[in-house]
Motif scaffolding. Structure first.
Motif: not given
Length: 463
Positions: A153-177
């Motif tokens: 859901e947080f990936v969706q939130i990032f995408d929805e907010v930045f789409t609304a603001l008109g800013l293309p973004v890269s959502i980078r993800i890793n895992n502490r493990k």
């Protein structure tokens, strides 16, 4: 007399600037609330012991401490320990105060608890472009569940907010493990913190510089060689989901690595099923983020624009942050939007053209006392139906009143003199074109409501 100024790293905000900032806040707030997050607030200051030790050694140095007052300060000054000088500090972020909030109010909350918070934080940092000592964070967290659907859901939130603001973004993800497994792989499992702090600098420093930094901290030549091999293999790839198979091949013999790969694949698969509007989800093995409390997924959002401002969002999973306040076993995950960096980006991209004006749609010109009294009755009716309108307070020259409307970017000006009052009409001038309209007083509210508004009038006033 010394010229007035603000402390370094802090700013005043003019109305035009604040309107743009509120546009960002309201865009983020709308998405948070759409996903079921409730707003909370916490105090600007916390007890020093609440904050210290939660952000790593580097973070602790950036906490603004508040000196004791009166007799307590005098007593403390005679001793050398810093802890005696300060009992409170300005909050460094919103996450640790949130953990304290959850523990303190646990009997009043329903879990899993979803909260968002839009408030300022403070860092005793060296001010520079895009980095301030006082700035706003826009956070959302869900605590009381370890479900990876929250990360999705947080990936969706990032995408929805930045789409609304008109800013293309890269959502980078890793895992502490995976980072813990990497520390094990190079033979230094107990040195996960200095390793992640150094790896986190890879977006600002070359791999050679990072390895030299680690070598200077006592990491062996063999350990640095293994790290070089890992980043040579993984650091130049596209960063998509397929890269996780290579990570599994390289580190999969370490249980933590297998678990981290499994969690990341789950997120990639669910996000792939749901799709994204304008953003791209990428795996980045070098993404570390220095905060000590992350235990699972780690997020960082980087704008895909020409202007380089670093990351504009971050976040991650923490399994036991409330445990430091006496409430163990409460897993959570959260994200944070950096409103100031987002503002700088939108300003550079010229994206604020539609929200640079004022909230006032209509200005009544003041021709004198009796005319102003009449206008105030009309004002009351307009405001009752939600129209932003105002009366110029003095019967100044028309040129001055029109300049005021221009300066505030007010789209409509109403001119009501004696003749108009007798006739029950309102003369309206459209400031952008000079076009004039004459409407009945009874039709004024409908005309203004249907008038092509300045989009700024719909920006939520929140801060």
């Amino acid at each position: 007399m010394k010229k007035p100024s603000t402390p370094k790293g802090t700013r005043d905000f003019l109305p035009s600037t604040l309107r743009k900032r509120n546009y960002i806040f309201s865009s983020i707030r709308r998405v948070f609330e759409k996903y079921g997050y409730d707003a909370i607030e916490t105090p600007a200051m916390e007890h020093v012991h609440t904050l210290l030790g939660k952000y790593g050694e580097e973070g602790d140095r950036l906490i603004f401490k508040i000196l004791k007052r009166g007799d307590k300060l005098q007593q403390a000054l005679s001793k050398s320990e810093e802890s005696l000088l300060a009992e409170e500090a300005l909050r460094y972020d919103l996450t640790v105060p949130f953990a304290r909030f959850v523990v303190q109010h646990q009997n009043d909350l329903s879990f899993p608890f979803r909260r968002y918070q839009i408030q300022p934080v403070w860092r005793a940092d060296r001010p520079q472009r895009g980095r301030y000592r006082e700035f706003y964070q826009c956070d959302a967290d869900v605590i009381g569940t370890d479900s990876l659907r929250c990360e999705v859901e947080f990936v969706q939130i990032f995408d929805e907010v930045f789409t609304a603001l008109g800013l293309p973004v890269s959502i980078r993800i890793n895992n502490r493990k995976l980072l813990s497994a990497l520390a094990t792989y190079i033979g230094n499992p107990e040195r996960i913190i200095p390793l992640t702090v150094s790896i986190d600098k890879l977006d600002k420093m070359s791999l050679d510089a990072v390895l030299a930094d680690l070598s200077g901290q006592g990491f062996s030549e063999a350990a640095c060689r293994k790290l070089r091999e890992v980043f040579a293999l993984l650091g130049k790839k596209d960063g998509g989901e397929m890269l996780l198979d290579e990570v599994d091949t390289l580190l999969g013999h370490i249980p933590e690595a297998r678990k981290g790969v499994e969690e990341l694949k789950y997120i990639f698969e669910r996000v792939g099923d749901l799709g994204m509007a304008s953003s791209k989800l990428q795996f980045d093995i070098s993404l570390a983020r220095g905060l000590n409390y992350y235990t699972g997924a780690i997020f960082e959002v980087v704008p895909l624009t020409q202007m380089q401002v670093g990351s504009v969002c971050g976040g991650g999973r923490y399994d036991d942050l409330t445990g430091i306040f006496g409430m163990p076993g409460m897993s959570g995950v959260g994200i944070s939007f950096g409103a100031d960096r987002i503002y700088d980006l939108l300003e550079a991209e010229g994206a604020f053209s539609e929200v640079a004006g004022t909230g006032t749609t209509l200005l009544f010109v003041n021709f004198g006392e009796s005319e102003a009294d009449h206008c105030q009755h009309l004002l009351k009716e307009l405001r009752m139906v939600g129209t932003c309108a105002e009366l110029y307070p003095d019967s100044a020259k028309l040129k001055k009143q029109f300049k005021y409307a221009d300066d505030k970017n007010i789209p409509l000006v109403a001119l009501i003199g004696e003749e108009e009052i007798k006739s029950g009409v309102v003369k309206l001038k459209q400031m952008s074109s000079g076009e004039q309209h004459e409407v009945k007083e009874s039709d004024l509210s409908e005309f203004v409501r249907n008038f092509a508004p300045n989009p700024a009038n719909h920006v939520e006033r929140s801060h």
